[in-house]
Design a protein around this motif. Sequence first.
Motif, mmCIF file in Angstrom:
data_model
loop_
_atom_site.group_PDB
_atom_site.id
_atom_site.type_symbol
_atom_site.label_atom_id
_atom_site.label_comp_id
_atom_site.label_asym_id
_atom_site.label_seq_id
_atom_site.Cartn_x
_atom_site.Cartn_y
_atom_site.Cartn_z
ATOM 1 N N ASP A 74 0.810 -1.221 0.000
ATOM 2 C CA ASP A 74 0.000 0.000 0.000
ATOM 3 C C ASP A 74 0.843 1.271 0.000
ATOM 4 O OD1 ASP A 74 -2.304 -1.480 -0.005
ATOM 5 O OD2 ASP A 74 -2.597 -1.350 2.163
ATOM 6 N N ASP A 75 2.059 1.199 0.561
ATOM 7 C CA ASP A 75 2.880 2.412 0.676
ATOM 8 C C ASP A 75 4.292 2.248 0.121
ATOM 9 O OD1 ASP A 75 3.916 0.729 2.616
ATOM 10 O OD2 ASP A 75 4.047 2.277 4.155
ATOM 11 N N TYR A 76 4.567 1.156 -0.566
ATOM 12 C CA TYR A 76 5.918 0.917 -1.078
ATOM 13 C C TYR A 76 5.871 0.179 -2.406
ATOM 14 C CZ TYR A 76 10.714 -0.833 -1.325
ATOM 15 O OH TYR A 76 11.993 -1.116 -1.721
ATOM 16 N N ALA A 77 6.734 0.615 -3.307
ATOM 17 C CA ALA A 77 6.884 -0.087 -4.589
ATOM 18 C C ALA A 77 8.357 -0.166 -4.934
ATOM 19 C CB ALA A 77 6.133 0.633 -5.691
ATOM 20 N N GLU B 102 4.418 15.906 -1.625
ATOM 21 C CA GLU B 102 4.383 15.848 -0.158
ATOM 22 C C GLU B 102 4.060 14.464 0.387
ATOM 23 O OE1 GLU B 102 1.731 18.849 1.255
ATOM 24 O OE2 GLU B 102 3.030 20.491 0.577
ATOM 25 N N SER B 103 3.367 13.654 -0.378
ATOM 26 C CA SER B 103 2.999 12.322 0.104
ATOM 27 C C SER B 103 4.089 11.277 -0.148
ATOM 28 C CB SER B 103 1.683 11.874 -0.531
ATOM 29 O OG SER B 103 1.840 11.721 -1.913
ATOM 30 N N VAL B 104 5.148 11.656 -0.828
ATOM 31 C CA VAL B 104 6.246 10.721 -1.095
ATOM 32 C C VAL B 104 7.323 10.904 -0.030
ATOM 33 C CG1 VAL B 104 8.055 10.064 -2.723
ATOM 34 C CG2 VAL B 104 5.772 10.641 -3.559
ATOM 35 N N LEU B 105 7.600 9.838 0.700
ATOM 36 C CA LEU B 105 8.617 9.860 1.747
ATOM 37 C C LEU B 105 9.996 9.506 1.204
ATOM 38 C CD1 LEU B 105 6.580 7.973 4.497
ATOM 39 C CD2 LEU B 105 6.803 10.449 4.185
ATOM 40 N N LEU B 106 10.035 8.652 0.198
ATOM 41 C CA LEU B 106 11.298 8.184 -0.364
ATOM 42 C C LEU B 106 11.119 7.905 -1.848
ATOM 43 C CD1 LEU B 106 14.209 6.795 0.038
ATOM 44 C CD2 LEU B 106 12.898 4.690 0.148
ATOM 45 N N ARG C 145 8.436 5.101 -1.503
ATOM 46 C CA ARG C 145 7.661 4.917 -0.271
ATOM 47 C C ARG C 145 6.794 6.152 -0.096
ATOM 48 N NH1 ARG C 145 7.417 1.215 3.269
ATOM 49 N NH2 ARG C 145 9.510 0.411 2.899
ATOM 50 N N THR C 146 5.520 5.925 0.199
ATOM 51 C CA THR C 146 4.563 7.024 0.303
ATOM 52 C C THR C 146 3.835 7.009 1.639
ATOM 53 O OG1 THR C 146 2.852 5.667 -0.724
ATOM 54 C CG2 THR C 146 4.133 7.087 -2.191
ATOM 55 N N SER C 147 3.115 8.081 1.873
ATOM 56 C CA SER C 147 2.255 8.195 3.050
ATOM 57 C C SER C 147 0.925 8.764 2.594
ATOM 58 C CB SER C 147 2.897 9.115 4.084
ATOM 59 O OG SER C 147 2.018 9.334 5.159
ATOM 60 N N GLY C 148 -0.121 7.967 2.674
ATOM 61 C CA GLY C 148 -1.450 8.442 2.316
ATOM 62 C C GLY C 148 -1.781 8.377 0.840
ATOM 63 N N LYS C 149 -0.913 7.795 0.044
ATOM 64 C CA LYS C 149 -1.152 7.683 -1.387
ATOM 65 C C LYS C 149 -0.489 6.406 -1.886
ATOM 66 C CE LYS C 149 -0.526 11.388 -3.955
ATOM 67 N NZ LYS C 149 0.136 12.452 -4.751
ATOM 68 N N PRO D 31 1.831 4.217 -4.078
ATOM 69 C CA PRO D 31 3.056 4.561 -4.802
ATOM 70 C C PRO D 31 2.868 4.559 -6.319
ATOM 71 C CG PRO D 31 3.248 2.399 -3.776
ATOM 72 C CD PRO D 31 1.989 3.002 -3.283
ATOM 73 N N ILE D 32 1.971 3.745 -6.813
ATOM 74 C CA ILE D 32 1.693 3.727 -8.251
ATOM 75 C C ILE D 32 0.998 5.012 -8.662
ATOM 76 C CG2 ILE D 32 0.470 2.517 -10.109
ATOM 77 C CD1 ILE D 32 2.963 1.036 -8.940
ATOM 78 N N ASP D 33 0.069 5.511 -7.829
ATOM 79 C CA ASP D 33 -0.576 6.797 -8.119
ATOM 80 C C ASP D 33 0.440 7.930 -8.095
ATOM 81 O OD1 ASP D 33 -3.048 5.612 -8.429
ATOM 82 O OD2 ASP D 33 -3.740 6.094 -6.396
ATOM 83 N N ALA D 34 1.347 7.910 -7.134
ATOM 84 C CA ALA D 34 2.389 8.938 -7.054
ATOM 85 C C ALA D 34 3.262 8.901 -8.301
ATOM 86 C CB ALA D 34 3.229 8.741 -5.794
ATOM 87 N N LEU D 35 3.601 7.714 -8.748
ATOM 88 C CA LEU D 35 4.407 7.539 -9.954
ATOM 89 C C LEU D 35 3.662 8.061 -11.182
ATOM 90 C CD1 LEU D 35 7.054 6.278 -11.034
ATOM 91 C CD2 LEU D 35 5.777 4.165 -11.327
ATOM 92 N N ARG D 36 2.406 7.739 -11.287
ATOM 93 C CA ARG D 36 1.583 8.190 -12.418
ATOM 94 C C ARG D 36 1.487 9.719 -12.440
ATOM 95 N NH1 ARG D 36 -2.727 5.130 -11.498
ATOM 96 N NH2 ARG D 36 -1.859 3.465 -12.750
ATOM 97 N N GLU D 37 1.247 10.316 -11.270
ATOM 98 C CA GLU D 37 1.123 11.774 -11.193
ATOM 99 C C GLU D 37 2.447 12.461 -11.527
ATOM 100 O OE1 GLU D 37 -0.394 12.488 -7.266
ATOM 101 O OE2 GLU D 37 -2.295 11.483 -7.715
#
Length: 86
Positions: free
Chosen positions: A10-13, A36-40, A58-62, A64-70
């Motif tokens: 859920d929070d790591y890829a 801001e939601s990406v920790l690493l 590594r993410t918090s509240g999002k 990691p695939i969504d963070a990567l896509r964005e």
Amino acid sequence: MEVKVIELTDDYAKLLIKGEDHTYLNLLQYELVNDESVLLAKYNVLHPLKDEAEFMIRTSGKSPIDALREANERIISKVEEVLSQL
């Protein structure tokens, strides 16, 4: 570019990215750490003569695939802006 998911929670890829070098990977890392939601966000080129790298997020509240896509969408937007100015 070929992307293979090595590990996903859920929070790591952890991804294996083939066919890219520091040019794209460094830009992707930069975009991710400005979220801001990406920790690493980091990558490791496995061998200098091979075109593959491990990429960790590594993410918090999002997701990691969504963070990567964005992050990729922001990169595309910036490239389009530069191209429009040429």
